[in-house]
Design a protein around this motif. Structure first.
Motif, PDB file in Angstrom:
ATOM      1  N   ALA A  63     128.822 -44.398 -24.659  1.00 32.77           N
ATOM      2  CA  ALA A  63     130.205 -44.410 -25.398  1.00 32.77           C
ATOM      3  C   ALA A  63     131.164 -43.478 -24.770  1.00 32.77           C
ATOM      4  CB  ALA A  63     129.937 -43.933 -26.888  1.00 32.77           C
ATOM      5  N   GLN A  64     132.377 -43.751 -24.804  1.00 28.61           N
ATOM      6  CA  GLN A  64     133.343 -43.015 -24.233  1.00 28.61           C
ATOM      7  C   GLN A  64     133.564 -41.941 -25.372  1.00 28.61           C
ATOM      8  OE1 GLN A  64     136.084 -46.565 -22.345  1.00 28.61           O
ATOM      9  NE2 GLN A  64     137.064 -44.839 -23.473  1.00 28.61           N
ATOM     10  N   ARG A  65     134.013 -40.573 -24.817  1.00 23.96           N
ATOM     11  CA  ARG A  65     134.260 -39.531 -25.720  1.00 23.96           C
ATOM     12  C   ARG A  65     135.418 -39.940 -26.738  1.00 23.96           C
ATOM     13  NH1 ARG A  65     131.050 -35.082 -24.376  1.00 23.96           N
ATOM     14  NH2 ARG A  65     129.993 -35.562 -22.352  1.00 23.96           N
ATOM     15  N   HIS A  66     136.658 -40.622 -25.809  1.00 19.02           N
ATOM     16  CA  HIS A  66     137.771 -40.880 -26.602  1.00 19.02           C
ATOM     17  C   HIS A  66     137.913 -42.300 -26.437  1.00 19.02           C
ATOM     18  CE1 HIS A  66     138.561 -36.410 -26.833  1.00 19.02           C
ATOM     19  NE2 HIS A  66     138.209 -36.320 -25.667  1.00 19.02           N
ATOM     20  N   ALA A  67     138.136 -42.948 -27.393  1.00 19.30           N
ATOM     21  CA  ALA A  67     138.202 -44.398 -27.402  1.00 19.30           C
ATOM     22  C   ALA A  67     139.675 -44.849 -26.675  1.00 19.30           C
ATOM     23  CB  ALA A  67     138.079 -45.009 -29.036  1.00 19.30           C
ATOM     24  N   LYS A  68     140.612 -43.997 -27.075  1.00 24.01           N
ATOM     25  CA  LYS A  68     142.058 -44.491 -26.499  1.00 24.01           C
ATOM     26  C   LYS A  68     142.258 -44.449 -24.919  1.00 24.01           C
ATOM     27  CE  LYS A  68     144.624 -42.523 -30.431  1.00 24.01           C
ATOM     28  NZ  LYS A  68     145.473 -41.658 -30.999  1.00 24.01           N
ATOM     29  N   ILE A  69     141.178 -43.874 -24.459  1.00 23.95           N
ATOM     30  CA  ILE A  69     141.256 -44.131 -22.838  1.00 23.95           C
ATOM     31  C   ILE A  69     140.924 -45.323 -22.248  1.00 23.95           C
ATOM     32  CG2 ILE A  69     140.477 -43.015 -20.776  1.00 23.95           C
ATOM     33  CD1 ILE A  69     139.972 -40.359 -22.229  1.00 23.95           C
ATOM     34  N   ASN A  70     141.831 -45.999 -21.504  1.00 21.34           N
ATOM     35  CA  ASN A  70     141.706 -47.502 -21.058  1.00 21.34           C
ATOM     36  C   ASN A  70     140.592 -47.445 -19.694  1.00 21.34           C
ATOM     37  OD1 ASN A  70     142.118 -50.323 -21.308  1.00 21.34           O
ATOM     38  ND2 ASN A  70     143.333 -49.959 -19.463  1.00 21.34           N
ATOM     39  N   ASP A  71     140.884 -46.489 -18.843  1.00 22.55           N
ATOM     40  CA  ASP A  71     140.210 -46.194 -17.529  1.00 22.55           C
ATOM     41  C   ASP A  71     139.385 -44.973 -17.669  1.00 22.55           C
ATOM     42  OD1 ASP A  71     139.285 -46.776 -15.121  1.00 22.55           O
ATOM     43  OD2 ASP A  71     140.947 -46.405 -14.286  1.00 22.55           O
ATOM     44  N   PRO A  72     138.262 -44.863 -18.320  1.00 18.82           N
ATOM     45  CA  PRO A  72     137.579 -43.427 -18.233  1.00 18.82           C
ATOM     46  C   PRO A  72     137.025 -43.157 -17.042  1.00 18.82           C
ATOM     47  CG  PRO A  72     135.968 -45.269 -19.138  1.00 18.82           C
ATOM     48  CD  PRO A  72     137.397 -46.081 -18.859  1.00 18.82           C
ATOM     49  N   GLU A  73     137.052 -41.824 -16.691  1.00 25.53           N
ATOM     50  CA  GLU A  73     136.380 -41.044 -15.664  1.00 25.53           C
ATOM     51  C   GLU A  73     135.189 -40.587 -16.239  1.00 25.53           C
ATOM     52  OE1 GLU A  73     137.759 -40.440 -12.745  1.00 25.53           O
ATOM     53  OE2 GLU A  73     139.624 -41.557 -13.282  1.00 25.53           O
ATOM     54  N   PRO A  74     134.148 -40.474 -15.141  1.00 22.31           N
ATOM     55  CA  PRO A  74     132.690 -39.920 -15.511  1.00 22.31           C
ATOM     56  C   PRO A  74     132.620 -39.125 -16.532  1.00 22.31           C
ATOM     57  CG  PRO A  74     132.907 -40.439 -13.239  1.00 22.31           C
ATOM     58  CD  PRO A  74     134.333 -40.448 -13.571  1.00 22.31           C
ATOM     59  N   VAL A  88     110.749 -39.470 -17.480  1.00 22.98           N
ATOM     60  CA  VAL A  88     110.086 -39.967 -16.549  1.00 22.98           C
ATOM     61  C   VAL A  88     111.195 -40.628 -15.533  1.00 22.98           C
ATOM     62  CG1 VAL A  88     108.604 -41.668 -15.527  1.00 22.98           C
ATOM     63  CG2 VAL A  88     108.317 -40.589 -17.667  1.00 22.98           C
ATOM     64  N   SER A  89     111.252 -39.924 -14.428  1.00 25.12           N
ATOM     65  CA  SER A  89     112.388 -40.363 -13.460  1.00 25.12           C
ATOM     66  C   SER A  89     111.963 -41.702 -12.600  1.00 25.12           C
ATOM     67  CB  SER A  89     112.733 -38.922 -12.379  1.00 25.12           C
ATOM     68  OG  SER A  89     113.200 -38.065 -12.924  1.00 25.12           O
ATOM     69  N   PHE A  90     112.892 -42.395 -12.454  1.00 20.16           N
ATOM     70  CA  PHE A  90     112.934 -43.701 -11.469  1.00 20.16           C
ATOM     71  C   PHE A  90     114.025 -43.847 -10.979  1.00 20.16           C
ATOM     72  CE2 PHE A  90     114.311 -45.127 -15.326  1.00 20.16           C
ATOM     73  CZ  PHE A  90     115.008 -46.193 -15.318  1.00 20.16           C
ATOM     74  N   LYS A  91     113.896 -44.729  -9.841  1.00 16.63           N
ATOM     75  CA  LYS A  91     114.988 -44.680  -8.838  1.00 16.63           C
ATOM     76  C   LYS A  91     115.706 -46.189  -9.207  1.00 16.63           C
ATOM     77  CE  LYS A  91     112.593 -42.704  -4.886  1.00 16.63           C
ATOM     78  NZ  LYS A  91     112.187 -42.934  -3.616  1.00 16.63           N
ATOM     79  N   GLU A  92     115.595 -46.549 -10.356  1.00 17.54           N
ATOM     80  CA  GLU A  92     116.515 -47.677 -10.677  1.00 17.54           C
ATOM     81  C   GLU A  92     117.880 -47.392 -11.015  1.00 17.54           C
ATOM     82  OE1 GLU A  92     116.646 -51.425 -13.882  1.00 17.54           O
ATOM     83  OE2 GLU A  92     114.931 -50.000 -14.064  1.00 17.54           O
ATOM     84  N   VAL A  93     118.947 -48.049 -10.424  1.00 12.71           N
ATOM     85  CA  VAL A  93     120.467 -47.953 -10.565  1.00 12.71           C
ATOM     86  C   VAL A  93     120.728 -49.347 -11.098  1.00 12.71           C
ATOM     87  CG1 VAL A  93     122.393 -47.827  -9.202  1.00 12.71           C
ATOM     88  CG2 VAL A  93     120.432 -46.679  -8.393  1.00 12.71           C
ATOM     89  N   LEU A  94     121.580 -49.156 -12.454  1.00 10.28           N
ATOM     90  CA  LEU A  94     122.171 -50.373 -13.286  1.00 10.28           C
ATOM     91  C   LEU A  94     123.668 -49.869 -13.404  1.00 10.28           C
ATOM     92  CD1 LEU A  94     119.415 -50.446 -15.935  1.00 10.28           C
ATOM     93  CD2 LEU A  94     119.529 -51.899 -14.080  1.00 10.28           C
ATOM     94  N   PRO A  95     124.373 -51.110 -13.478  1.00 16.45           N
ATOM     95  CA  PRO A  95     125.836 -51.223 -13.843  1.00 16.45           C
ATOM     96  C   PRO A  95     125.811 -50.592 -15.476  1.00 16.45           C
ATOM     97  CG  PRO A  95     125.032 -53.399 -14.149  1.00 16.45           C
ATOM     98  CD  PRO A  95     123.611 -52.755 -13.436  1.00 16.45           C
ATOM     99  N   LEU A  96     127.034 -49.861 -15.307  1.00 17.29           N
ATOM    100  CA  LEU A  96     127.569 -49.233 -16.851  1.00 17.29           C
ATOM    101  C   LEU A  96     128.570 -49.933 -17.415  1.00 17.29           C
ATOM    102  CD1 LEU A  96     127.524 -46.647 -18.568  1.00 17.29           C
ATOM    103  CD2 LEU A  96     129.070 -45.609 -16.735  1.00 17.29           C
ATOM    104  N   LEU A  97     128.352 -50.342 -18.948  1.00 16.74           N
ATOM    105  CA  LEU A  97     129.575 -50.599 -19.596  1.00 16.74           C
ATOM    106  C   LEU A  97     129.851 -49.692 -20.625  1.00 16.74           C
ATOM    107  CD1 LEU A  97     131.423 -53.125 -20.475  1.00 16.74           C
ATOM    108  CD2 LEU A  97     129.383 -53.801 -21.933  1.00 16.74           C
ATOM    109  N   PRO A  98     131.219 -49.026 -20.297  1.00 13.68           N
ATOM    110  CA  PRO A  98     131.547 -47.971 -21.142  1.00 13.68           C
ATOM    111  C   PRO A  98     132.037 -48.642 -22.775  1.00 13.68           C
ATOM    112  CG  PRO A  98     132.638 -47.766 -19.104  1.00 13.68           C
ATOM    113  CD  PRO A  98     131.959 -48.952 -19.055  1.00 13.68           C
TER     114      PRO A  98
END
Length: 785
Positions: free
Chosen positions: A58-69, A9-19
């Motif tokens: 979750a990040q794909r690689h834990a060693k990355i400090n500044d992850p890209e999308p 079900v799609s909805f238009k809510e936008v939330l902050p992301l914590l990797p």
């Protein structure tokens, strides 16, 4: 909502992301998080301002400090921030509770933190018989996991058992498992409760198998530790009991010392296992038992052998050449062969190769050459004489069942050397014999075979010992005494006798300085002139080597020392008068050649174990009935040569101008002087034929001609061996012309150039050529007379 399948079900809510790094938050899961990255703190601050909702992915690689999308999984969990606490170091400790899954559709903001557009993932109620079975199976597997693993509290099973929703059951159990991030993500991305339970069951079974294996390993290790502790405890009890009784202290200390020595040696596994077994046997034996002495001696031999001790090799060919030249004069081809061998070893960085066998008469320096090789290589040198050895046990050792058993000489030598790579000289290898106790030559086959001696088996040791790094050098006087299989494993280097010039240089460089030092004399107190040394060599020695020469020089030094002490003179100049005074009249004539040309006397050349020698053949013609008499203690081969020469003479009566019936009217007596000395060999044929022709034709034989070669019934001259030794003997005897078989021309390159300049070598193929060179025609005899 359709109960058969899940729908998004799609909805238009936008939330902050914590990797998240190294962890995943499931729905219905309450967990504290420590947040320290600037973007993550900014996302939390926005969530607290809004409705306390935040997306956890979750990040794909834990060693990355500044992850890209692209570095962040698209399936995450919407969570509610329950508590938030700022710590003094700038980080934030937050307590979150997972609410539901959410699919990240797009990233709408990247600074100061990520904000993402979400698509809620809704789950259908799929509870049916199959799902019910999966739930029970999952609960059972989870129960087994809790029993095996002590990390999950048993109360968790009670709380989980009351959950009836299959999706929630799968999520809560997953949150308690120690799985990899990829495996937990697979469960999180399994939208269907059925597929989620199936994936979870697979991971549970795998985890249970791992825990079962860990348990078995733990039990095995624990059992081994308990056994070791038990043995240690029992040994301590035995020590205490023996201490109270007043005995056993020395034996226990001895056994412990042996164990510690064994632990330090780092023996091969086979030898270490055998030694441990024997030490255990020794510890259980009464101190006064007879077998205890045998076991103790065996353990001492095992521990004293150089299993891993090596000396560092010096594979410097130039340095080796310098050492060989310092220790020996002449022997150029021998030195060249040894240097070639060392050069190959230097390039291959190993000394595994053929066994060197030095063959030559006594006194030519075979043993000293082996010592020089050891010195050049910076290795230990050990010598073992095989002369007279006739027991196989001398090589392989005695079995321990015999009283007074010992290892063989090879193992004893290795212990004596104290290193795994010595130079071992096996002296007089041609003097071994065999009897009912075995054949030592056959036992040596394994020792001297480079392909087998890496695992040499000694009867006493009962374990193999590596001899592959030992450099074996053997010596022999002749080939005849060496068994063929043993000779095949060795590379032979011939050492012939020395010329008079070489003996002169050896005496000046080595023998005289050595004897002067041993007798307390100096070069200033005793002056050896070259003429004196030449007279000493020519008149008092006649040998291939220099052993007798050194003995005579030692006699001169003793006599000189006595004269210096008695006359109080500081310097003595040795001359011919001193020579006769100290050593008596000369033992040998300067020349062995006949003083005059004689009829029926031919000069032959012979080879013996001590080098070459001159051999006279005499023929006497007397009236008789045609008998051929042979005297002089001749061997079977020389007798056959004499008969062949006699038959050849009978076939050439017309050419020689002798009566055809001479064999019916005359007896021929062939004699080789020095009848007490056995003589044999295939090189006297042409000498006997020449003496016979001279006696029958009354033509003298030239006094300065010597010959060597075998004869056929057709008068062909066959090649012989030992040519160099024979030519040296002829040169020492004053012979000017030597007749040599044509087929021996290839051997002339071994003859020293200074000898070839002093004698004339004539290559012959037939008896006609021999007679032409050796016999003096009657016309010349008449003119001379």
């Amino acid at each position: 909502m359709n109960t058969e399948e899940n729908r998004v079900v799609s909805f238009k809510e936008v939330l902050p992301l914590l990797p998240l790094r190294g962890m995943i938050v499931f729905p219905f899961m309450v967990i504290p998080l420590d947040v320290g990255r600037d973007k993550s703190i900014s996302a939390l601050e926005e969530a607290m301002v809004q409705e306390r909702l935040i997306v956890l992915a979750a990040q794909r690689h834990a060693k990355i400090n500044d992850p890209e999308p692209d570095d962040i999984y698209t399936m995450g969990t919407i969570a509610e921030v329950k508590q938030l606490l700022k710590l003094p170091d700038g980080t934030i400790r937050v307590l979150v509770e997972g609410i539901r899954r959410a699919q990240i559709v797009s990233f709408v903001q990247s600074d100061p933190h990520y904000r993402v557009q979400l698509a809620e993932v809704a789950e259908a109620d799929e509870k049916n018989v199959e799902v019910e079975a999966l739930m029970r199976s999952t609960l059972y597997q989870f129960e087994q996991l809790i029993k095996l693993s002590k990390k999950i509290p048993p109360e968790v099973l009670t709380s989980v058992s009351n959950i009836e929703d299959p999706g929630r059951l799968a999520d809560i159990i997953s949150s308690h498992l120690n799985l990899k991030i990829e495996e937990k993500q697979d469960i999180l991305e399994a939208v269907s409760a059925k597929s989620r339970l199936e994936t979870l069951c697979t991971f549970l079974v795998k985890e249970i198998d791992i825990l079962e294996m860990e348990r078995k390993i733990h039990l095995r290790v624990r059992k081994q530790m308990e056994k070791t502790q038990k043995e240690y405890y029992l040994r301590e009890q035995i020590k205490a009991i023996q201490k109270e009784l007043g005995d056993g202290d020395e034996r226990a200390a001895e056994v412990e010392e042996l164990r510690s020595r064994l632990a330090e040696l780092n023996l091969p596994s086979e030898a270490e296992e055998k030694a441990l077994k024997e030490i255990d046997r020794l510890s259980k034996m009464p101190p006064m038992a007879a077998e205890a002495v045998v076991v103790r001696n065996y353990i001492d031999w095992i521990l004293s052998l150089p299993w891993n001790t090596l000396t560092e090799d010096s594979l410097d060919v130039k340095g080796a050449e310098k050492v060989l030249n310092e220790d020996h004069y002449g022997l150029e081809k021998v030195k060249e062969r040894i240097l070639e061998y060392l050069a190959v070893c230097q390039l291959t960085n190993q000394l595994k190769g053929p066994i060197l066998c030095l063959v030559g008469p006594p006194g030519v320096g075979k043993t000293s050459l082996a010592k020089s090789v050891a010195r050049a290589l910076n290795r230990k040198f050990v010598r073992f004489s095989l002369g007279g050895v006739r027991d196989e046990a001398e090589i392989r050792g005695h079995r321990r069942t015999y009283v007074g058993a010992l290892p063989g000489k090879i193992i004893q030598i290795m212990k004596q050397a104290g290193t795994k790579n010595p130079v071992i000289l096996l002296d007089e290898i041609d003097k071994m014999s065999a009897d009912f106790r075995g054949d030592p030559a056959s036992a040596l086959l394994e020792v001297l075979d480079p392909e087998q001696n890496c695992a040499f088996g000694d009867h006493y040791l009962e374990v193999t010992f590596d001899l592959s790094q030992v450099l074996f050098i053997t010596t022999a006087n002749t080939f005849h005494g060496i068994p063929r299989p043993l000779l095949d494993r060795m590379e032979v280097i011939h050492i012939s006798g020395y010329t008079e010039e070489e003996k002169l240089e050896i005496a000046k460089r080595h023998l005289i300085p050595k004897q002067l030092k041993e007798h307390g004399l100096t070069e200033q107190s005793v002056l050896f002139h070259e003429k004196f040394i030449r007279q000493l060599i020519a008149g008092y020695t006649r040998e291939s080597g220099v052993r007798n020469l050194e003995r005579e020089i030692a006699t001169v030094c003793r006599k000189t020392a006595l004269e210096i002490v008695q006359s109080s003179r500081n310097t003595i100049r040795l001359n011919k008068l001193h020579l006769q005074k100290f050593l008596g009249i000369p033992k040998y004539r300067h020349s062995l050649a006949e003083n005059a040309d004689q009829v029926g006397v031919a000069t032959g050349l012979a080879w013996t174990e001590v080098g070459g020698d001159i051999l006279l053949v005499e023929v006497s013609l007397v009236k008789g009935k045609g008998q051929l008499i042979l005297t002089g203690k001749l061997g079977e081969v020389m007798r056959e040569s004499a008969h062949a020469a006699y038959s050849y003479i009978r076939s050439r009566v017309k050419e020689l101008g002798i009566p055809e019936d001479f064999h019916e009217r005359y007896d021929l007596h062939i004699h080789v002087p020095e009848g007490a000395i056995p003589k044999d060999g295939p090189s006297a044929g042409i000498t006997i034929a020449t003496a016979l022709a001279s006696a029958l034709t009354e033509q003298p034989i030239r006094k300065d001609v010597a010959m060597t070669g075998e004869i056929t019934l057709r008068g062909r001259v066959l090649p012989i061996g030992g040519l160099k030794e024979k030519i040296l003997a002829a040169h020492r005897g004053g012979i000017k012309k030597i007749l040599v078989p044509k087929e021996n021309e290839k051997d002339l390159e071994e003859i020293p150039a200074n000898i070839l300049r002093k004698v004339e070598l004539v290559l012959v193929e037939s008896m006609d050529e021999v007679w032409r060179e050796a016999l003096i025609p009657k016309i010349q005899v008449a003119s001379v007379s």
